[in-house]
Scaffold this motif. Structure first.
Motif, mmCIF file in Angstrom:
data_model
loop_
_atom_site.group_PDB
_atom_site.id
_atom_site.type_symbol
_atom_site.label_atom_id
_atom_site.label_comp_id
_atom_site.label_asym_id
_atom_site.label_seq_id
_atom_site.Cartn_x
_atom_site.Cartn_y
_atom_site.Cartn_z
ATOM 1 N N THR A 173 0.815 -1.218 0.000
ATOM 2 C CA THR A 173 0.000 0.000 0.000
ATOM 3 C C THR A 173 0.849 1.268 0.000
ATOM 4 O OG1 THR A 173 -0.185 -0.158 2.416
ATOM 5 C CG2 THR A 173 -1.972 -1.108 1.103
ATOM 6 N N GLY A 174 2.167 1.154 0.191
ATOM 7 C CA GLY A 174 3.051 2.293 -0.005
ATOM 8 C C GLY A 174 3.510 3.028 1.233
ATOM 9 N N GLY A 175 2.983 2.692 2.411
ATOM 10 C CA GLY A 175 3.332 3.435 3.608
ATOM 11 C C GLY A 175 4.784 3.291 4.025
ATOM 12 N N SER A 176 5.323 2.081 3.902
ATOM 13 C CA SER A 176 6.701 1.854 4.356
ATOM 14 C C SER A 176 7.710 2.582 3.483
ATOM 15 C CB SER A 176 7.005 0.351 4.387
ATOM 16 O OG SER A 176 6.228 -0.287 5.371
ATOM 17 N N ILE A 177 7.577 2.452 2.160
ATOM 18 C CA ILE A 177 8.541 3.135 1.303
ATOM 19 C C ILE A 177 8.383 4.644 1.401
ATOM 20 C CG2 ILE A 177 7.094 3.024 -0.780
ATOM 21 C CD1 ILE A 177 9.727 2.708 -2.372
ATOM 22 N N ALA A 178 7.174 5.113 1.673
ATOM 23 C CA ALA A 178 6.990 6.555 1.858
ATOM 24 C C ALA A 178 7.801 7.040 3.056
ATOM 25 C CB ALA A 178 5.515 6.878 2.043
ATOM 26 N N GLY A 179 7.763 6.285 4.152
ATOM 27 C CA GLY A 179 8.522 6.673 5.332
ATOM 28 C C GLY A 179 10.019 6.522 5.143
ATOM 29 N N ILE A 180 10.437 5.422 4.522
ATOM 30 C CA ILE A 180 11.866 5.185 4.319
ATOM 31 C C ILE A 180 12.459 6.250 3.410
ATOM 32 C CG2 ILE A 180 13.538 3.602 3.275
ATOM 33 C CD1 ILE A 180 11.649 1.309 4.258
ATOM 34 N N SER A 181 11.777 6.551 2.310
ATOM 35 C CA SER A 181 12.316 7.546 1.376
ATOM 36 C C SER A 181 12.255 8.953 1.947
ATOM 37 C CB SER A 181 11.573 7.475 0.037
ATOM 38 O OG SER A 181 10.186 7.681 0.201
ATOM 39 N N ARG A 182 11.290 9.207 2.787
ATOM 40 C CA ARG A 182 11.186 10.539 3.389
ATOM 41 C C ARG A 182 12.316 10.799 4.384
ATOM 42 N NH1 ARG A 182 5.726 13.108 6.191
ATOM 43 N NH2 ARG A 182 6.630 15.084 6.796
ATOM 44 N N TYR A 183 12.726 9.770 5.114
ATOM 45 C CA TYR A 183 13.696 9.966 6.190
ATOM 46 C C TYR A 183 15.079 9.407 5.878
ATOM 47 C CZ TYR A 183 9.635 11.438 8.835
ATOM 48 O OH TYR A 183 8.510 12.107 9.250
ATOM 49 N N ALA A 184 15.266 8.852 4.685
ATOM 50 C CA ALA A 184 16.604 8.396 4.296
ATOM 51 C C ALA A 184 17.530 9.595 4.140
ATOM 52 C CB ALA A 184 16.520 7.620 2.985
ATOM 53 N N VAL A 185 18.827 9.358 4.302
ATOM 54 C CA VAL A 185 19.774 10.437 4.073
ATOM 55 C C VAL A 185 19.892 10.672 2.564
ATOM 56 C CG1 VAL A 185 21.045 9.996 6.197
ATOM 57 C CG2 VAL A 185 21.755 8.872 4.091
ATOM 58 N N GLU A 186 20.352 11.865 2.212
ATOM 59 C CA GLU A 186 20.272 12.320 0.822
ATOM 60 C C GLU A 186 21.012 11.406 -0.150
ATOM 61 O OE1 GLU A 186 20.986 16.438 -1.752
ATOM 62 O OE2 GLU A 186 21.261 16.414 0.428
ATOM 63 N N LYS A 187 22.127 10.839 0.267
ATOM 64 C CA LYS A 187 22.947 10.039 -0.649
ATOM 65 C C LYS A 187 22.360 8.661 -0.945
ATOM 66 C CE LYS A 187 25.867 7.802 2.858
ATOM 67 N NZ LYS A 187 25.777 6.389 2.509
ATOM 68 N N GLN A 188 21.353 8.251 -0.193
ATOM 69 C CA GLN A 188 20.860 6.885 -0.317
ATOM 70 C C GLN A 188 19.840 6.738 -1.447
ATOM 71 O OE1 GLN A 188 19.736 6.457 3.928
ATOM 72 N NE2 GLN A 188 21.251 4.800 4.029
ATOM 73 N N ASN A 189 19.918 5.598 -2.114
ATOM 74 C CA ASN A 189 18.946 5.227 -3.133
ATOM 75 C C ASN A 189 17.894 4.322 -2.502
ATOM 76 O OD1 ASN A 189 20.403 6.163 -5.770
ATOM 77 N ND2 ASN A 189 21.967 5.043 -4.616
ATOM 78 N N VAL A 190 16.625 4.672 -2.660
ATOM 79 C CA VAL A 190 15.542 3.899 -2.070
ATOM 80 C C VAL A 190 14.801 3.166 -3.185
ATOM 81 C CG1 VAL A 190 13.426 3.973 -0.704
ATOM 82 C CG2 VAL A 190 15.316 5.544 -0.172
ATOM 83 N N ILE A 191 14.690 1.846 -3.050
ATOM 84 C CA ILE A 191 14.025 1.015 -4.050
ATOM 85 C C ILE A 191 12.841 0.309 -3.408
ATOM 86 C CG2 ILE A 191 14.259 -0.868 -5.711
ATOM 87 C CD1 ILE A 191 17.245 -0.359 -5.764
ATOM 88 N N GLY A 192 11.694 0.432 -4.028
ATOM 89 C CA GLY A 192 10.501 -0.282 -3.594
ATOM 90 C C GLY A 192 10.200 -1.427 -4.546
ATOM 91 N N PHE A 193 10.024 -2.611 -3.997
ATOM 92 C CA PHE A 193 9.728 -3.800 -4.786
ATOM 93 C C PHE A 193 8.219 -4.048 -4.731
ATOM 94 C CE2 PHE A 193 14.141 -3.911 -3.902
ATOM 95 C CZ PHE A 193 14.747 -4.650 -4.910
ATOM 96 N N THR A 194 7.540 -3.704 -5.800
ATOM 97 C CA THR A 194 6.078 -3.722 -5.797
ATOM 98 C C THR A 194 5.559 -5.137 -5.990
ATOM 99 O OG1 THR A 194 5.994 -3.238 -8.167
ATOM 100 C CG2 THR A 194 5.937 -1.362 -6.652
ATOM 101 N N VAL A 195 4.737 -5.583 -5.055
ATOM 102 C CA VAL A 195 4.160 -6.926 -5.125
ATOM 103 C C VAL A 195 2.714 -6.890 -5.598
ATOM 104 C CG1 VAL A 195 5.710 -7.747 -3.313
ATOM 105 C CG2 VAL A 195 3.433 -6.899 -2.694
ATOM 106 N N VAL A 196 2.243 -5.709 -5.955
ATOM 107 C CA VAL A 196 0.879 -5.538 -6.440
ATOM 108 C C VAL A 196 0.909 -4.605 -7.640
ATOM 109 C CG1 VAL A 196 0.473 -3.631 -4.823
ATOM 110 C CG2 VAL A 196 -1.477 -4.857 -5.791
ATOM 111 N N LYS A 197 0.078 -4.885 -8.615
ATOM 112 C CA LYS A 197 -0.014 -3.992 -9.773
ATOM 113 C C LYS A 197 -1.030 -2.892 -9.456
ATOM 114 C CE LYS A 197 1.390 -7.233 -13.385
ATOM 115 N NZ LYS A 197 2.732 -6.616 -13.464
#
Length: 303
Positions: A173-197
């Motif tokens: 549903t997107g909540g976890s990647i929203a939080g991780i990408s919002r609070y990750a440090v600037e240099k980090q690449n955030v990848i979400g592995f979508t299990v739903v279309k």
């Protein structure tokens, strides 16, 4: 109220070599309120329970094998708070006891309302009707994904996670990647592995986190909740090699796709990649039930 856990969540190294892969074991945070569900509920329920004059009740949404439904039901039992699950699929009403997740949720005190799939898709209307019917209740969206959930997910990030070049999580549903990408440090690449279309998923995540500093990678492997023989084989091999259980809907598919990307050379040499184990291990029992009914190989993990 949910307390801030005193344990330090371990980060386990999975692979070495040119690209190092690690797994942060959020699944160990609580035996029943598993992984990211703990953090998604953290501010939702704690802020709600601090309100004056409440007759508390928690209402939420989910499908037949929902980890979120299981976690909310366990929360209700532990803290003696009534819970209700709005369940997708009215055909389940007369035989939900045959479903491992719903049976456990019911035994934990959750009561259900089963709605047809057309009505279930109109969640905003459903939520408004429920809030009118239960004005003192806390109504949490499907998967627990809202702004308070995003705020809670920030606790999945620590001083230790700042050392990694890539942060990876399964996306429903997107909540976890929203939080991780919002609070990750600037240099980090955030990848979400979508299990739903879901064509609207990227927009939803962007609305939740306020930016679009993430990439989405397809990892549905046949569809949401569909479990291929390849996924079962990967999970069993992963268990044998690393002694780490993976669920078949989220983390199992994420790790399988992540390993494929590593072999394909997606990550530059010298990269440190960390994936979040978001729990959901209760889903193994239900998955095996479905696999056995189809005379297929099952997930050979005993928790």
């Amino acid at each position: 109220m949910l307390e801030f856990p005193k344990l330090e969540i371990p980060i386990q190294k999975i692979t070495t070599g040119d690209v190092e892969v690690f797994l942060k074991r959020e699944d160990l945070i609580h035996p029943e309120i598993s992984g990211n569900k703990y953090w998604k509920l953290y501010f939702n329920v704690n802020n709600y329970l601090e309100g004056p004059g409440k007759n508390p009740q928690v209402i939420t949404f989910g499908g037949a094998f929902s980890n979120h439904i299981a976690s909310v039901a366990a929360f209700g039992r532990i803290f003696n708070i009534p819970t209700m699950g709005i369940i997708r699929g009215e055909e389940l009403e007369d035989h939900f006891f045959e479903n491992y997740t719903l049976k456990r949720a019911f035994e934990n005190g959750m009561r259900f309302r089963f709605v047809n799939r057309a009505d279930y898709r109109e969640k905003e209307l459903l939520m408004a009707e429920l809030q009118k019917e239960f004005p003192e209740a806390l109504i949490i969206p499907e998967g627990g994904s809202n702004l308070q959930a995003v705020e809670g997910v920030k606790f999945m990030l620590t001083e230790q996670t700042k050392d990694f070049d890539y942060l990876c999580t399964a996306v429903g549903t997107g909540g976890s990647i929203a939080g991780i990408s919002r609070y990750a440090v600037e240099k980090q690449n955030v990848i979400g592995f979508t299990v739903v279309k879901d064509n609207g998923l990227k927009q939803k995540i962007t609305e939740l986190n306020g930016n679009s500093n993430f990439n989405l990678v397809d990892a549905d492997f046949g569809g949401y909740g569909k479990i291929s023989d390849d996924v079962v084989r990967f999970i069993n091999n992963f268990w044998q090699e690393y002694n780490i259980p993976l669920d078949p809907v989220y983390t199992g598919k994420m790790m399988m796709r992540l390993f494929q990307m590593k072999e394909e050379g997606y990550f530059p040499k010298g990269s440190k990649v960390m994936a979040f184990h978001t729990g959901g291990l209760q889903g193994i029992e239900g998955a095996n039930q479905l696999l056995k009914n189809k005379n297929r190989n099952t997930i050979d993990i005993r928790l």
